[in-house]
Scaffold this active site. Sequence first.
Site, PDB file in Angstrom:
ATOM      1  CB  SER A 150      39.254  46.737  41.916  1.00  0.00           C
ATOM      2  OG  SER A 150      38.146  46.928  42.789  1.00  0.00           O
ATOM      3  CG  HIS A 165      42.403  45.812  44.904  1.00  0.00           C
ATOM      4  ND1 HIS A 165      43.470  46.100  45.718  1.00  0.00           N
ATOM      5  CD2 HIS A 165      41.519  46.831  45.068  1.00  0.00           C
ATOM      6  CE1 HIS A 165      43.251  47.244  46.352  1.00  0.00           C
ATOM      7  NE2 HIS A 165      42.071  47.711  45.972  1.00  0.00           N
ATOM      8  CG  ASP A 225      38.399  48.191  46.317  1.00  0.00           C
ATOM      9  OD1 ASP A 225      39.421  48.573  46.924  1.00  0.00           O
ATOM     10  OD2 ASP A 225      38.330  48.136  45.076  1.00  0.00           O
ATOM     11  CG  MET A 263      34.455  50.639  50.126  1.00  0.00           C
ATOM     12  SD  MET A 263      33.881  51.741  48.832  1.00  0.00           S
ATOM     13  CE  MET A 263      35.116  51.397  47.548  1.00  0.00           C
ATOM     14  CG  HIS A 316      41.895  49.012  49.671  1.00  0.00           C
ATOM     15  ND1 HIS A 316      41.634  49.849  48.600  1.00  0.00           N
ATOM     16  CD2 HIS A 316      42.175  49.836  50.710  1.00  0.00           C
ATOM     17  CE1 HIS A 316      41.747  51.108  48.982  1.00  0.00           C
ATOM     18  NE2 HIS A 316      42.065  51.137  50.253  1.00  0.00           N
ATOM     19  CG  MET A 320      38.930  51.950  51.457  1.00  0.00           C
ATOM     20  SD  MET A 320      38.314  52.010  49.766  1.00  0.00           S
ATOM     21  CE  MET A 320      38.312  50.260  49.380  1.00  0.00           C
ATOM     22  CG  MET A 368      43.896  55.464  48.539  1.00  0.00           C
ATOM     23  SD  MET A 368      43.372  53.910  47.793  1.00  0.00           S
ATOM     24  CE  MET A 368      42.051  54.439  46.711  1.00  0.00           C
ATOM     25  CG  ASP A 395      43.047  51.260  44.636  1.00  0.00           C
ATOM     26  OD1 ASP A 395      42.394  51.274  43.583  1.00  0.00           O
ATOM     27  OD2 ASP A 395      42.617  50.820  45.719  1.00  0.00           O
TER      28      ASP A 395
HETATM   29  C1  DX5 Z   1      38.421  53.054  45.326  1.00  0.00           C
HETATM   30  C2  DX5 Z   1      38.895  51.627  45.360  1.00  0.00           C
HETATM   31  C3  DX5 Z   1      39.605  51.218  44.119  1.00  0.00           C
HETATM   32  C4  DX5 Z   1      38.806  51.392  42.884  1.00  0.00           C
HETATM   33  C5  DX5 Z   1      39.601  51.089  41.658  1.00  0.00           C
HETATM   34  O1  DX5 Z   1      37.850  53.391  46.528  1.00  0.00           O
HETATM   35  O2  DX5 Z   1      39.807  51.421  46.420  1.00  0.00           O
HETATM   36  O3  DX5 Z   1      40.142  49.923  44.231  1.00  0.00           O
HETATM   37  O4  DX5 Z   1      37.646  50.646  42.888  1.00  0.00           O
HETATM   38  O5  DX5 Z   1      38.761  51.215  40.605  1.00  0.00           O
HETATM   39  P1  DX5 Z   1      39.103  52.097  39.321  1.00  0.00           P
HETATM   40  O6  DX5 Z   1      40.269  51.427  38.693  1.00  0.00           O
HETATM   41  O7  DX5 Z   1      37.840  51.997  38.549  1.00  0.00           O
HETATM   42  O8  DX5 Z   1      39.421  53.495  39.783  1.00  0.00           O
HETATM   43 ZN    ZN Z   2      41.105  49.535  46.393  1.00  0.00          ZN
END
Ligand code: DX5
Ligand code: ZN
Length: 214
Positions: A7, A32, A34, A36, A65, A67, A136, A174
């Site tokens: 990620s 990956h 993320d 948000m 991903h 969110m 998750m 994840d």
């Molecule tokens: C959390 C994210 C993950 C996260 C993974 O909201 O979706 O992808 O960053 O990071 P680690 O491996 O540090 O938990």
């Molecule tokens: Zn993620």
Amino acid sequence: MIKIAPSILSADFAAMGEAVERLEKNGADYIHCDVMDGMFVPNITFGPAMIAAVRKHTKLPLDVHLMIHQPERYIDLFADAGADIITFHAEACTHIHRTLNAIRQRGIKAGLVFNPATPVDCLKYLMDSVDMVLLMSVNPGFGGQKFIPAVLDKVALVSGMIKESGYAIELEIDGGINLDNIDTVLAAGANVIVAGNTVFSASDPAAMIIRLRG
Ligand code: DX5
Ligand code: ZN
């Protein structure tokens, strides 16, 4: 086959191009990303512009991903930016089936994400519409959190549903994955492993990707 999806949430945002190139050279399978929105989760990261920027630095599949609330609003923007897989949260979307189809219509893979406390019953009506299920193992929003072991039962449950369906659906996990728990999640049936903190905080990220692969 196990896939490792580092990620970029844990990367240096000011040097993202190099970070992604290094991940590709070091044997990552997916990147990956993320996304948000500060509404669905209490944190804000980046949007389609970052995906387009990262796209220029790697040929690896970009596993995006989302969110974000009402993810259907942004499918086209992320597809245009170069996403290869778009996953979105069941909790954030009223019309899941329609949204999965909208992603596939863009010629990319569609995935559905479940928070640690969300049941997965709806999946039984969606097996022909998903390419990936993402479970998750932390409450989303931040990297570096602690793995929630109660999710293991859900991994085993979904793995069984996938096998029974006969579809080639990837099962991604994840949050909080490290060398101490990766064997357990693999044994439960996950095949795509997201790792942020574990890869980026390692003194040798390349060696860590190899060690995670086992
Ligand atoms: C959390 C994210 C993950 C996260 C993974 O909201 O979706 O992808 O960053 O990071 P680690 O491996 O540090 O938990
Ligand atoms: Zn993620």
